[in-house]
Design an enzyme around this catalytic site. Structure first.
Site, PDB file in Angstrom:
ATOM      1  N   LYS A 183     -12.216   7.209  -3.521  1.00  0.00           N
ATOM      2  CA  LYS A 183     -12.906   6.955  -4.909  1.00  0.00           C
ATOM      3  C   LYS A 183     -13.279   5.573  -4.391  1.00  0.00           C
ATOM      4  CE  LYS A 183     -13.203   6.901  -9.749  1.00  0.00           C
ATOM      5  NZ  LYS A 183     -12.348   7.111 -10.850  1.00  0.00           N
ATOM      6  N   SER A 191     -14.691  10.199 -13.992  1.00  0.00           N
ATOM      7  CA  SER A 191     -15.365   9.395 -13.170  1.00  0.00           C
ATOM      8  C   SER A 191     -15.284   9.617 -11.657  1.00  0.00           C
ATOM      9  CB  SER A 191     -15.248   7.962 -13.425  1.00  0.00           C
ATOM     10  OG  SER A 191     -13.786   7.644 -13.157  1.00  0.00           O
ATOM     11  N   SER A 214     -10.097  10.874 -15.631  1.00  0.00           N
ATOM     12  CA  SER A 214     -10.895  10.895 -14.450  1.00  0.00           C
ATOM     13  C   SER A 214     -10.782  11.634 -13.182  1.00  0.00           C
ATOM     14  CB  SER A 214     -11.361   9.655 -13.931  1.00  0.00           C
ATOM     15  OG  SER A 214     -12.455   9.108 -14.800  1.00  0.00           O
TER      16      SER A 214
HETATM   17  N1  GLN Z   1     -14.172   9.047 -19.596  1.00  0.00           N
HETATM   18  C1  GLN Z   1     -13.102   8.157 -19.694  1.00  0.00           C
HETATM   19  C2  GLN Z   1     -13.586   6.522 -19.698  1.00  0.00           C
HETATM   20  O1  GLN Z   1     -14.797   6.675 -19.839  1.00  0.00           O
HETATM   21  C3  GLN Z   1     -12.203   8.295 -18.657  1.00  0.00           C
HETATM   22  C4  GLN Z   1     -12.622   7.743 -17.361  1.00  0.00           C
HETATM   23  C5  GLN Z   1     -11.558   7.328 -16.529  1.00  0.00           C
HETATM   24  O2  GLN Z   1     -10.624   8.002 -16.474  1.00  0.00           O
HETATM   25  N2  GLN Z   1     -11.984   6.567 -15.887  1.00  0.00           N
HETATM   26  O3  GLN Z   1     -13.131   5.958 -20.103  1.00  0.00           O
END
Ligand code: GLN
Length: 435
Positions: free
Chosen positions: A32, A107, A131
């Site tokens: 990532k 994400s 995510s």
């Molecule tokens: N959707 C969650 C957020 O926006 C989790 C995202 C993540 O784990 N980076 O914070």
């Protein structure tokens, strides 16, 4: 081996990738784009980091490289991890390989897409609030998020330091048990990793799961029916399934968004066009105006929203009411899990309440709608507990559905053996890959 340029042209999972694939490498992996890499620019999905070329590899990348893996590229993601659909990316928005009009989830959307599309691919993702699980579920792959502190965060571009956890996504359960031990372990450069017990794969089986009553609320019809079928399959495998009450889970989401944005707003303070990324701020401006101008131009809308939210919740006068309260809620949620995990090996629920949404539906969602979509993945993340998403069904249109198992701190071994057992009995479908 598929040509990366052509699959990427179709699915946009990579922000950057290698020119040639080393066919002799024992395995290939991606990272990532919030994991620093010396071979590629690292931008964490943000224009504020455009052009940033780190001097070193993040710990999980160097551990996989040390055993011969070839890093194929960096995967697209929501800016700094802020999102649930990877649509908040300043670079490419990955497209779901089961239906390119739909999102991959977020994400770590690019990571899940790469895991689904490329054969035998190991994708490094990072979860703060879900995510890894969310995109794994939307793209029909396995995803493991380890206990907080299991995998070193050295070289990870922080979203929320007390919640960030690097992990793995793959179309094969066996890759999780092969590579999680490789990236795990103490690292003096991340003190939060230094208290961990060893990750020993004992083959300990999943024998009992607890399903919170609330896990069946708010689900789409397809997710509910796939989940009920999966429960039947688990019972057929000899796993005891019991419904339990977990009254505190509903408080996890507001607490998470307070803590995550509080930490994010301080982390983002370092981006001002001086140390990293573009350096085109107007130095003739007054101090405040310089930063306002630069940060207005380079941060995306969601990053700005989170800076505002997180600054508010930490302000004198509000801190006790929001930030300190959220820390207390985190303790209460951990205790609720511990109580249930005293008598069960894992807590089970669907991973996401619906299948991967279409981009036109996402564009109609408010920020709050998309925060709410995380209600099933956030509690385990807030508690820092390891969790695993596995494909457990498909809707009428063939879109994947996932379910998530949460184990007690440091009990990844049960999740890994559950993934292997599940894979033996469940027919995981791969998307038809177009180039
Ligand atoms: N959707 C969650 C957020 O926006 C989790 C995202 C993540 O784990 N980076 O914070």
């Amino acid at each position: 081996m598929t040509s990366l340029a052509s699959v990427n042209g179709r699915y946009r999972m990579f922000r950057s990738f290698v020119e040639s694939i080393d066919e002799d490498a024992p395995f290939h992996f991606s990272a990532k784009d919030n994991l620093t890499s010396s071979a590629f620019e690292t931008c964490a999905g943000s224009r504020v980091l455009e052009g940033y070329r780190p001097a070193f590899d993040a710990a999980p990348i160097s551990r996989l490289s040390d055993i011969g893996g070839q890093l194929l590229g960096k995967t697209n993601m929501d800016e700094f991890g802020f999102g649930t659909f990877s649509a908040n990316s300043a670079y490419g928005i990955p497209l779901n390989p089961f239906d390119t009009e739909r999102a991959c989830g977020g994400s770590s959307g690019g990571a899940a897409c790469a895991a689904a599309v490329l054969d035998g691919h190991v994708a490094l993702g990072v979860s703060t609030g879900g995510s890894i699980s969310c995109p794994a579920s939307f793209c029909g792959v396995f995803g493991i998020t380890p206990t907080y502190g299991r995998v070193s965060r050295h070289g990870l571009i922080d979203y929320a330091n007390s919640l960030d956890k690097p992990g793995i996504l793959s179309a094969r359960a066996s890759d999780l048990s092969r590579y999680l031990p490789v990236i795990s372990g103490r690292d003096p450069r991340d003190p939060t990793s230094c208290m961990q017990p060893d990750l020993v794969l004992t083959g300990r089986k999943l024998r009992s799961v607890a399903v919170p009553e609330t896990a069946l609320e708010g689900l789409s019809r397809d997710v509910e029916s796939a989940f009920r079928t999966a429960i039947g399959t688990l019972e057929g495998m000899g796993v005891e399934v019991e419904t339990v009450e977990m009254p505190t889970l509903k408080y996890a989401m507001p607490a998470y968004y307070v803590l995550a944005t509080s930490e994010a707003s301080t982390n983002l303070a370092r981006y001002g066009g001086m140390r990293y990324g573009p350096q085109d701020g107007d130095l003739a401006l007054r101090f405040d105006d310089y930063f306002t101008d630069f940060r207005s131009r380079y941060f995306g809308d969601e990053a700005k929203r989170r800076i505002l939210l997180g600054t508010f919740t930490r302000m004198v006068g509000f801190r006790d009411r929001y930030y300190t309260k959220a820390l207390q809620v985190r303790e209460v949620v951990i205790n609720d899990y511990r109580r249930v995990l005293d008598d069960h090996d894992a807590v089970l629920a669907p991973t996401m309440p619906f299948v991967a949404p279409r981009f036109d539906d996402i564009s109609r969602m408010s920020a709050l709608d998309s925060y709410k979509a995380d209600y099933l993945t956030v509690p385990a993340n807030l508690a820092g507990m390891p969790h695993l998403s596995v494909p457990c069904g498909y809707d009428g249109g063939g879109m994947p559905i996932g379910m998530q198992l949460v184990a007690d701190h440091w009990c990844e071994d049960v999740l890994l053996s559950a993934a292997l057992d599940w894979e033996k009995g469940f027919d995981v479908r791969r998307p038809e890959v177009m180039e």
